[in-house]
Motif scaffolding. Structure first.
Motif, short mmCIF file in Angstrom:
data_model
loop_
_atom_site.label_atom_id
_atom_site.label_comp_id
_atom_site.label_asym_id
_atom_site.label_seq_id
_atom_site.Cartn_x
_atom_site.Cartn_y
_atom_site.Cartn_z
N CYS A 38 0.84 -1.20 0.00
CA CYS A 38 0.00 0.00 0.00
C CYS A 38 0.88 1.25 0.00
O CYS A 38 1.69 1.45 0.91
CB CYS A 38 -0.89 -0.01 1.24
N PRO A 39 0.74 2.13 -1.01
CA PRO A 39 1.65 3.29 -1.10
C PRO A 39 1.54 4.21 0.11
O PRO A 39 2.54 4.83 0.49
CB PRO A 39 1.22 4.00 -2.39
N ASP A 40 0.38 4.30 0.74
CA ASP A 40 0.25 5.16 1.91
C ASP A 40 0.96 4.55 3.12
O ASP A 40 1.53 5.27 3.93
CB ASP A 40 -1.23 5.43 2.24
N ASN A 50 4.95 6.83 -3.70
CA ASN A 50 5.00 6.33 -5.07
C ASN A 50 3.62 6.26 -5.68
O ASN A 50 2.63 6.08 -4.99
CB ASN A 50 5.66 4.94 -5.13
N ALA A 51 3.58 6.46 -7.00
CA ALA A 51 2.34 6.25 -7.75
C ALA A 51 2.36 4.79 -8.18
O ALA A 51 3.35 4.31 -8.71
CB ALA A 51 2.32 7.16 -8.97
N ARG A 55 5.43 -1.25 -12.29
CA ARG A 55 6.70 -1.56 -11.62
C ARG A 55 6.47 -1.52 -10.10
O ARG A 55 6.21 -0.46 -9.55
CB ARG A 55 7.77 -0.53 -11.98
N PRO A 56 6.58 -2.68 -9.41
CA PRO A 56 6.24 -2.68 -7.99
C PRO A 56 7.27 -1.97 -7.09
O PRO A 56 8.47 -2.01 -7.37
CB PRO A 56 6.19 -4.17 -7.62
N PHE A 57 6.75 -1.34 -6.04
CA PHE A 57 7.51 -0.83 -4.90
C PHE A 57 7.02 -1.63 -3.70
O PHE A 57 5.82 -1.58 -3.41
CB PHE A 57 7.19 0.64 -4.63
N VAL A 70 12.12 -2.70 -1.93
CA VAL A 70 12.32 -3.16 -3.32
C VAL A 70 11.77 -2.09 -4.26
O VAL A 70 10.58 -1.75 -4.20
CB VAL A 70 11.60 -4.50 -3.56
N VAL A 71 12.64 -1.55 -5.11
CA VAL A 71 12.24 -0.44 -6.00
C VAL A 71 12.85 -0.66 -7.39
O VAL A 71 13.87 -1.31 -7.53
CB VAL A 71 12.73 0.92 -5.44
N PRO A 72 12.20 -0.07 -8.42
CA PRO A 72 12.81 -0.11 -9.76
C PRO A 72 14.09 0.75 -9.76
O PRO A 72 14.09 1.84 -9.17
CB PRO A 72 11.77 0.52 -10.68
#
Lengths: 386, 386
Positions: A38-40, A50-51, A55-57, A70-72
């Motif tokens: 969940c981005p929040d 993140n939006a 590409r997963p965060f 884990v980030v692009p």
């Protein structure tokens, strides 16, 4: 409101304390890892917004020690610009990717075998299916977020102050014939200008401003903004709505208002709505069940013959998301706690007359609600001159 | 581009044909039901755009007959205003709710027992856990969406035309010192004005306009928009970006441009980027694997000594989402088909010099790419006068 507004980014200590609270809850539940998508929730623990796209965060929190993110690879400089706290970045090149180089390859390396792993209710299947171990659904971060820290209360106070100012300014500038788009643009501009003046480094990815109104011809239908050509009419009830997340923290303020004149048949529903609102303010104290607040308000509305004029619960939580758990809703039997932040916004919706709802953002103190937003309340104050 | 732009809502027949394609695919996979939660997939099959919040909107598609749409009661008039086609609405009062009155009570009643049910990869656990039956992960709607109907091609042509116009207008108005915010506001205003002129009933919930640029000091870092005070500089490479979903259909156009002068060390990378782009346009034909397009472009870049200057794949799909499957990416071994829509946007990113990327939205025709967006391409055309 005597709370000092804050508008700076969280300190490393603030972020560390949040992580500690999450890890303490993980220990209670016997979890070795927790996976946040969940981005929040990720924003809450990293200050990075993140939006969501393909590409997963993903944030992986171990039972002890620092979180891994884990980030692009593409986003690493962006992540570093915003991130606060001691967090290890784990990057993958691209999505999709050849076998061995994909996000899930990097992700799965973060877990040791045969572990118990906590997962959010909103976790998508495509992430869930890659988690190696026994998964336990548990919304630990959402739960922790319900109780605001002193820092967060300061941030909410800032957002609520600015929402109040923008809303009062709108009420002063409203006139019959004012197009919705003029209101949207002028209130959004008002808020953005102030945000930029107060902090040139505000994050557009954690800033969303909704500023709209509904004239009496549609205000009985509270989620109807289909006609973007609508204008302010004479009379009422109109409903004004400002719901905004400002650089990471939300605020909501709404009022039922009239222009020049009050139709005779709108006076009684307005008074009943006000009394429902007063009941909610009176009952919402630490220890009371949230469902009871909604129940008592609805009971009063039903007693006044308005049982079929209800369309929603009495309120929702406010914080990083701007519309979040917990809820003043029948069936939601959770006790209110000090440090929670809610909207109080019971509403009545009558076809042929219109909608009646005030919304304020409140903080739960020892004695009950402390208003964070503010504005005129009575029908006299809310009947604006033509 | 000789495709007739379309800007009206889909007909009932168009929506019915989409549903038929989904149900045909369900039959191939032996599915009795399919559950759609992704708002873009729901929009594709209903023309109704929802913003995801705590109240779920879920489309349940049976193997035969019409789809059923679980929605909050509050939103019914809103749903009816936008919805196209024969769809049964199933409503719940509120979230959260007492047992027996919640969304999952209404939802579970829609399935007969012991059935095989298809679910999206993005399905959240909290929806997944309520599905009664054997769940099979299968992205049928995403797959169907990859091949555009004639109607969709017309809608994409409209969005791409307008993005092209807005982009050309921006290139004409750019000047050294132009603040990012001026560009954001003026391009967004340009697009909105035209959208409203062409259709007063555009849907703000299916409209998102990103219009930004990066000056040479940050263009080597393609997702960095942290400094919202950045301005257009002299020289270059700058990168302009318009990525927008206009009333439901996306478009993307981007250019590498210079103001007044071209730094000597930017000329070679620009030419290499252009050649990579030419290679992608040449290879992207029906029957070729998407991974091969990315591979061939990357091979060329590596041959030119740019192997460490790559940060992303060659392109992504375009449609309802504006950034969607399928992908020109190594590891994504799916054949290109006629009627697919992509961006082609290979890029090079060199610290100390800047970023180099053109992006165009293209449709795959019999012979290969048909450009839907357009703009200047050569370094001479893209060196704007001061």
């Amino acid at each position: 409101m005597n709370i000092e507004p804050i508008f700076y980014a969280p300190t490393e200590l603030e972020i560390e304390q949040r992580l500690n609270r999450v890890q303490a809850r993980m220990a209670e539940q016997g979890l070795d890892y927790y996976v946040a998508f969940c981005p929040d929730n990720i924003f809450y623990l990293t200050n990075f917004a993140n939006a969501v796209h393909e590409r997963p965060f993903i944030l992986v929190i171990p039972s002890k020690g620092i979180a891994k993110f884990v980030v692009p690879q593409l986003e690493i400089p962006h992540v570093k610009t915003r991130m606060v706290g001691d967090i290890e970045l784990v990057s993958y090149f691209e999505f999709p990717a050849p076998k061995g180089q994909a996000w899930n390859d990097r992700f799965q390396e973060l877990f040791s075998v045969n572990k118990r792993i906590g997962v959010e209710s909103i976790c998508p299947l495509q992430i869930y299916d890659e988690i190696p171990g026994e998964c336990i659904r548990s919304d630990i971060i959402d739960d922790i977020r319900m109780i605001k820290s002193d820092y967060e209360i300061g941030r909410l106070a800032y957002s609520c102050d600015l929402a109040t100012k923008a809303h009062n300014w709108f009420l002063k500038s409203a006139y019959p014939g004012m197009p919705l788009i003029e209101m949207v643009n002028s209130v959004t501009g008002f808020v953005f200008k102030q945000l930029l003046q107060d902090n040139k480094e505000i994050n557009p990815l954690s800033t969303r401003i909704s500023a709209v109104f509904q004239p009496p011809s549609v205000s009985h239908d509270p989620h109807n903004f289909t006609n973007i050509n609508m204008v302010i009419e004479k009379g009422g009830p109109h409903i004004s709505i400002i719901n905004a997340v400002m650089n990471g923290y939300g605020a909501e303020v709404e009022r039922t208002f009239f222009i020049g004149e009050i139709p005779e048949n709108a006076k009684k529903p307005f008074e009943i709505m006000l009394e429902g609102r007063r009941i909610a303010f009176e009952i919402a104290k630490p220890g009371i069940l949230m469902s009871e607040v909604d129940q008592k308000v609805n009971d009063y509305f039903k007693k006044m013959g308005m049982g079929d004029k209800l369309l929603h619960r009495t309120g929702h939580g406010m914080g990083v998301t701007g519309h979040e758990a917990p809820f003043f809703a029948e069936g939601y039997d959770r006790p209110i706690e000090k440090g929670m932040c809610f909207t109080i916004e019971p509403g009545l919706y009558i076809e042929g007359i219109g909608g009646f709802r005030h919304s304020d953002t409140i903080l739960i103190g020892e004695e009950g609600p402390i208003m964070l937003t503010d504005g005129p309340i009575s029908i006299e104050e809310l009947t604006l001159p033509i």
